[in-house]
Design an enzyme around this catalytic site. Structure first.
Site, PDB file in Angstrom:
ATOM      1  N   TYR A 188       1.122  -1.063   0.214  1.00 31.00           N
ATOM      2  CA  TYR A 188      -0.156  -0.117   0.163  1.00 31.00           C
ATOM      3  C   TYR A 188       0.427   1.263   0.348  1.00 31.00           C
ATOM      4  O   TYR A 188       2.082   0.716   0.764  1.00 31.00           O
ATOM      5  CB  TYR A 188      -0.857   0.118   1.071  1.00 31.00           C
ATOM      6  CG  TYR A 188      -1.612   1.440   1.565  1.00 31.00           C
ATOM      7  CD1 TYR A 188      -3.036   1.238   0.993  1.00 31.00           C
ATOM      8  CD2 TYR A 188      -0.841   2.687   1.917  1.00 31.00           C
ATOM      9  CE1 TYR A 188      -4.179   2.367   0.884  1.00 31.00           C
ATOM     10  CE2 TYR A 188      -1.614   3.276   2.321  1.00 31.00           C
ATOM     11  CZ  TYR A 188      -3.234   3.746   1.320  1.00 31.00           C
ATOM     12  OH  TYR A 188      -3.841   4.498   1.389  1.00 31.00           O
TER      13      TYR A 188
ATOM     14  N   GLU B  80      -3.334   7.821  -4.420  1.00 27.58           N
ATOM     15  CA  GLU B  80      -3.091   6.552  -3.506  1.00 27.58           C
ATOM     16  C   GLU B  80      -2.943   5.099  -4.511  1.00 27.58           C
ATOM     17  O   GLU B  80      -3.418   5.076  -5.689  1.00 27.58           O
ATOM     18  CB  GLU B  80      -4.253   6.306  -2.689  1.00 27.58           C
ATOM     19  CG  GLU B  80      -4.226   4.763  -1.873  1.00 27.58           C
ATOM     20  CD  GLU B  80      -5.895   4.288  -1.452  1.00 27.58           C
ATOM     21  OE1 GLU B  80      -5.397   4.965  -0.525  1.00 27.58           O
ATOM     22  OE2 GLU B  80      -6.588   3.657  -2.502  1.00 27.58           O
TER      23      GLU B  80
END
Ligand code: GDP
Ligand code: MN
Length: 378
Positions: free
Chosen positions: A101, A189
């Site tokens: 992530y 992101e």
């Protein structure tokens, strides 16, 4: 404003983030053609502005063009948490060794952009934060200095990325930060950033939220807005310069000023009612804006009463009253309404409203009580 995955990834790629080859399709046939162009296995991904598409059946692996056609047929039209899929992204599929992530966002407490990464990629970051917070690494980025390589190295080693990938990780993190900064984003992101079968880093998902307050200087990004994804009421509100947020109560509110809107909602609740929306018509309560706002409020079938709470400062009470009366001449409705006017020319305004047989109130308490009783009486 949120952008689609395919838009986010293409923008990231301009800043040096590696992404898979892929194209967008709106029909199963197109999806099949793209799959044959790409050759080999592909991944068919719903393009909707919501997360967790994988779990909802909105991401499917296809071994050949025929399977891609079938998968696109299953995904197009799917309802993913209220979002109907109208587009799919066909990306060349990759073997995945590991998922990471990686995100840049604003840390409001520190007033700074922050890089956040975790080895638990592919999972919801909220879940990782709640269950295994030690897996998350954060560093703050001084906008005057930018992201330094020692910072990304600290994060790369924290998430136990193999040393051979640290340079690429720095390049990707810097690219993501550049994209975040240059595009006036509030979030950039990549979840997941994967380590491919042949040991390279690749961004297979992307999310980009642009700060609405910066859109005036980003016409190129405004162009990218997916109008099909907007709630029709919210779109109408945006086009008329109103801030509107739909809630689930039954008393529609029309207010000028965000603070007044919140106070109005609180007082409605205090008297046992439930606001149906937050609507701020802003500084200039013209006939046009009142009409637009009233149409938006009444489009919500839950609305059983409408409360106007207008403070006349620059805008005059008589003008607002005329706006309300004119709006009601245009809009046919049985929904009962109560108006509270305060400030400049409020008395003149009330007279106009009384002549038009409208219910008025002097205090906010009185207005809220009247609105609540209109709903209860219904
Ligand atoms: P999300 O569920 O909306 O976040 O959609 P993602 O794009 O993150 O896809 C969900 C999951 O699908 C990822 O976490 C990966 O595990 C998997 N996935 C995505 N792209 C590929 C790919 O090219 N190959 C393989 N094998 N899996 C993929
Ligand atoms: Mn994802």
């Amino acid at each position: 404003m949120n952008l689609h995955e395919y838009q986010a990834k293409r923008l990231f790629a301009k800043y040096g983030v590696p992404i898979p080859d892929g194209k967008v399709a709106t029909t199963p046939e197109q999806a099949g053609l793209i799959a044959s162009e790409l050759g080999g296995k592909v991944i068919v991904k719903s393009q909707v502005l919501t997360g967790g598409r994988g779990k909802a059946g909105g991401v499917k692996l296809a071994n050949d063009p025929e399977e891609a056609t079938t998968a696109a047929g299953q995904i197009l039209g799917l309802n993913i948490r209220g979002h109907i899929v109208g587009k799919v992204l066909i990306d060349e599929a990759v073997a995945i060794q590991d998922e990471i992530y990686l995100a840049i966002l604003i840390d409001r407490a520190r007033h700074m952009p922050m890089l956040m990464a975790s080895a638990a990629g592919g999972m919801d970051i909220e879940q990782v934060a709640a269950e295994t917070p030690e897996k998350i690494f954060r560093i703050h980025i001084d906008p005057l200095v930018g992201l330094r390589s020692y910072q990304s190295t600290y994060v790369a080693s924290g998430i136990q990325l193999p040393g051979g990938l640290w340079r690429d990780f720095h390049m990707i993190s810097s690219g993501l930060y550049e994209a975040f900064w240059s595009l006036d984003a509030s979030l950039a992101e990549i979840n997941p950033l994967v380590i491919t079968g042949d040991g390279k880093l690749l961004a297979v998902d992307g999310k980009l939220s642009i700060d609405d307050n910066a859109l005036f200087r980003r016409p190129d990004l405004v162009e990218m807005r997916d109008r099909d994804e907007e709630n029709p009421s919210e779109r109408q509100a945006r086009l008329n310069g109103l801030s509107y947020i739909q809630l689930d109560g039954n008393i529609g509110c029309m207010v000028n000023g965000a603070g007044l809107a919140m106070a109005t909602m609180d007082v409605i609740e205090l008297h046992g009612g439930a606001p149906a929306n937050f609507l701020d018509i802003g500084g200039g309560a013209t006939t046009e804006s009142v009409t637009a706002a009233l149409r938006i409020i009444l489009a919500d079938s839950n609305v059983q009463a409408v409360l106007f709470n207008i403070f006349g400062g620059i805008v005059r009470g008589d003008e607002v009253a005329r706006g309300i009366v004119a709006a009601l001449a245009e809009i046919e409705t049985e929904v009962p309404m109560v108006v509270r006017l305060l400030g400049t020319n409020a008395e003149e305004g009330k007279k106009i409203l009384a002549e038009a047989n409208m219910v008025t109130a002097t205090t906010l308490t009185e207005a809220a009580q009247k609105a609540v009783s209109m709903v209860v009486a219904d």
